[in-house]
Motif scaffolding. Sequence first.
Motif, PDB file in Angstrom:
ATOM      1  N   GLN A 272       9.331  28.321  -8.328  1.00 28.23           N
ATOM      2  CA  GLN A 272       7.947  27.975  -8.658  1.00 28.23           C
ATOM      3  C   GLN A 272       7.686  26.619  -8.017  1.00 28.23           C
ATOM      4  N   TRP A 273       6.946  26.623  -6.933  1.00 35.32           N
ATOM      5  CA  TRP A 273       6.715  25.388  -6.201  1.00 35.32           C
ATOM      6  C   TRP A 273       5.630  24.573  -6.881  1.00 35.32           C
ATOM      7  N   VAL A 274       5.824  23.275  -6.835  1.00 37.32           N
ATOM      8  CA  VAL A 274       4.961  22.343  -7.565  1.00 37.32           C
ATOM      9  C   VAL A 274       4.614  21.176  -6.645  1.00 37.32           C
ATOM     10  N   VAL A 275       3.365  20.744  -6.702  1.00 40.24           N
ATOM     11  CA  VAL A 275       2.950  19.526  -6.017  1.00 40.24           C
ATOM     12  C   VAL A 275       3.056  18.370  -7.008  1.00 40.24           C
ATOM     13  N   VAL A 276       3.894  17.393  -6.671  1.00 35.31           N
ATOM     14  CA  VAL A 276       4.064  16.201  -7.507  1.00 35.31           C
ATOM     15  C   VAL A 276       3.284  15.060  -6.869  1.00 35.31           C
ATOM     16  N   THR A 277       2.326  14.531  -7.614  1.00 36.42           N
ATOM     17  CA  THR A 277       1.618  13.323  -7.182  1.00 36.42           C
ATOM     18  C   THR A 277       2.337  12.123  -7.783  1.00 36.42           C
ATOM     19  N   HIS A 278       2.681  11.158  -6.946  1.00 39.38           N
ATOM     20  CA  HIS A 278       3.499  10.039  -7.417  1.00 39.38           C
ATOM     21  C   HIS A 278       3.190   8.798  -6.601  1.00 39.38           C
ATOM     22  N   TYR A 279       3.716   7.688  -7.056  1.00 40.94           N
ATOM     23  CA  TYR A 279       3.720   6.456  -6.274  1.00 40.94           C
ATOM     24  C   TYR A 279       5.091   5.825  -6.433  1.00 40.94           C
TER      25      TYR A 279
ATOM     26  N   TRP B 288      -1.345  -2.868 -13.608  1.00 40.56           N
ATOM     27  CA  TRP B 288      -1.188  -2.462 -12.212  1.00 40.56           C
ATOM     28  C   TRP B 288       0.048  -1.612 -12.043  1.00 40.56           C
ATOM     29  N   PRO B 289       0.029  -0.561 -11.208  1.00 42.42           N
ATOM     30  CA  PRO B 289      -1.126  -0.054 -10.455  1.00 42.42           C
ATOM     31  C   PRO B 289      -2.076   0.726 -11.355  1.00 42.42           C
ATOM     32  N   PRO B 290      -3.359   0.747 -11.042  1.00 39.61           N
ATOM     33  CA  PRO B 290      -4.371   1.273 -11.973  1.00 39.61           C
ATOM     34  C   PRO B 290      -4.464   2.796 -11.974  1.00 39.61           C
TER      35      PRO B 290
ATOM     36  N   ILE C  28      15.979   2.823  -8.597  1.00 34.61           N
ATOM     37  CA  ILE C  28      14.551   2.945  -8.858  1.00 34.61           C
ATOM     38  C   ILE C  28      14.088   4.328  -8.417  1.00 34.61           C
ATOM     39  N   TYR C  29      13.038   4.804  -9.072  1.00 37.22           N
ATOM     40  CA  TYR C  29      12.520   6.136  -8.826  1.00 37.22           C
ATOM     41  C   TYR C  29      10.999   6.067  -8.667  1.00 37.22           C
ATOM     42  N   PRO C  30      10.422   6.959  -7.844  1.00 38.88           N
ATOM     43  CA  PRO C  30       8.957   7.038  -7.822  1.00 38.88           C
ATOM     44  C   PRO C  30       8.454   7.553  -9.167  1.00 38.88           C
ATOM     45  N   ASN C  31       7.278   7.102  -9.560  1.00 43.70           N
ATOM     46  CA  ASN C  31       6.707   7.471 -10.847  1.00 43.70           C
ATOM     47  C   ASN C  31       5.750   8.643 -10.662  1.00 43.70           C
ATOM     48  N   ALA C  32       6.051   9.780 -11.289  1.00 44.70           N
ATOM     49  CA  ALA C  32       5.186  10.957 -11.215  1.00 44.70           C
ATOM     50  C   ALA C  32       3.957  10.734 -12.086  1.00 44.70           C
ATOM     51  N   VAL C  33       2.786  10.999 -11.533  1.00 48.48           N
ATOM     52  CA  VAL C  33       1.538  10.841 -12.287  1.00 48.48           C
ATOM     53  C   VAL C  33       0.791  12.160 -12.445  1.00 48.48           C
ATOM     54  N   GLY C  34       1.250  13.219 -11.780  1.00 48.60           N
ATOM     55  CA  GLY C  34       0.586  14.512 -11.918  1.00 48.60           C
ATOM     56  C   GLY C  34       1.423  15.631 -11.348  1.00 48.60           C
ATOM     57  N   LEU C  35       1.285  16.830 -11.933  1.00 50.71           N
ATOM     58  CA  LEU C  35       1.976  18.028 -11.478  1.00 50.71           C
ATOM     59  C   LEU C  35       0.955  19.161 -11.320  1.00 50.71           C
ATOM     60  N   ARG C  36       1.158  19.979 -10.281  1.00 51.52           N
ATOM     61  CA  ARG C  36       0.252  21.106 -10.049  1.00 51.52           C
ATOM     62  C   ARG C  36       1.040  22.250  -9.430  1.00 51.52           C
ATOM     63  N   ALA C  37       1.043  23.405 -10.092  1.00 54.13           N
ATOM     64  CA  ALA C  37       1.766  24.565  -9.584  1.00 54.13           C
ATOM     65  C   ALA C  37       1.021  25.164  -8.397  1.00 54.13           C
ATOM     66  N   ILE C  38       1.766  25.601  -7.385  1.00 59.47           N
ATOM     67  CA  ILE C  38       1.194  26.230  -6.202  1.00 59.47           C
ATOM     68  C   ILE C  38       1.964  27.520  -5.914  1.00 59.47           C
TER      69      ILE C  38
ATOM     70  N   LEU D 140       0.829  -1.209   0.000  1.00 61.77           N
ATOM     71  CA  LEU D 140       0.000   0.000   0.000  1.00 61.77           C
ATOM     72  C   LEU D 140       0.861   1.257   0.000  1.00 61.77           C
ATOM     73  N   HIS D 141       1.958   1.237   0.756  1.00 61.12           N
ATOM     74  CA  HIS D 141       2.857   2.396   0.779  1.00 61.12           C
ATOM     75  C   HIS D 141       3.475   2.641  -0.595  1.00 61.12           C
ATOM     76  N   TYR D 142       3.705   1.580  -1.340  1.00 58.15           N
ATOM     77  CA  TYR D 142       4.296   1.731  -2.670  1.00 58.15           C
ATOM     78  C   TYR D 142       3.262   2.197  -3.693  1.00 58.15           C
ATOM     79  N   TRP D 143       2.049   1.629  -3.652  1.00 59.81           N
ATOM     80  CA  TRP D 143       1.079   1.856  -4.721  1.00 59.81           C
ATOM     81  C   TRP D 143       0.175   3.054  -4.499  1.00 59.81           C
ATOM     82  N   LEU D 144      -0.135   3.403  -3.265  1.00 62.83           N
ATOM     83  CA  LEU D 144      -1.039   4.518  -3.028  1.00 62.83           C
ATOM     84  C   LEU D 144      -0.360   5.844  -3.367  1.00 62.83           C
ATOM     85  N   PRO D 145      -1.139   6.816  -3.853  1.00 58.82           N
ATOM     86  CA  PRO D 145      -0.538   8.097  -4.257  1.00 58.82           C
ATOM     87  C   PRO D 145       0.011   8.880  -3.072  1.00 58.82           C
TER      88      PRO D 145
END
Length: 222
Positions: free
Chosen positions: A126-133, A100-102, A142-152, A20-25
Amino acid sequence: MRYVKFFLRLLPFLIIGAGLHYWLPQHDVVRVTSTEVIRQDFSGFNRIFYAQADSGNTEQVTRDLRLINTEKQKTWFLGFFPRESRGVMVYRNEDTGWIWPPYFKFDSADLQAEASALISAAGQEQWVVVTHYGWRNRFLSIYPNAVGLRAIDSPDVRIIPWFNIFFFIFAGIAALFIRAAWMQFRERTLDPLFERAGDRMDEVNAGVAERRSRLKRLFGRK
């Protein structure tokens, strides 16, 4: 022996927790410093941590890998006084496809372009929120996989992991439902079955005891 039994009972929960720690965002507040494409070797154990052919990547020993290089702000405490420091974090940028992961990520090229547009220099962050797993491990490369970026606007933004909250609520409700269904199935089906089996065994034992008693009386008369 007691510690071995305790560890064996604890092991499934550790495996599930690690999964769960690996797969959850997860969400990190970072500053994007650069993007690059490297040639990565996938012939070792680390291959299981990367996207497979079903996600749209060719199944090769080596292939190009998109990376997003960032600087991450960290807060730690010295006594009662908070201190801030900067550390680096590298994210990979791979499609997950339908496997997987979906996450159903198909826009790694677009995400790389977004990351390049969000590059900023020190002092003009420019600070950014990176959503990853995933995990970052230098030994396994190995690296976490970024799935989304959002500027803040500020690195002090408070991020609430709504998906994880709802996931654990749903998982808890599902676990309670499964437990209730199991208890009902056990009460209605298994317990009567075991009781009938026990009664049958009692009847068999009583019959065996009766036959033994008859044989004893028979041989005793002779």
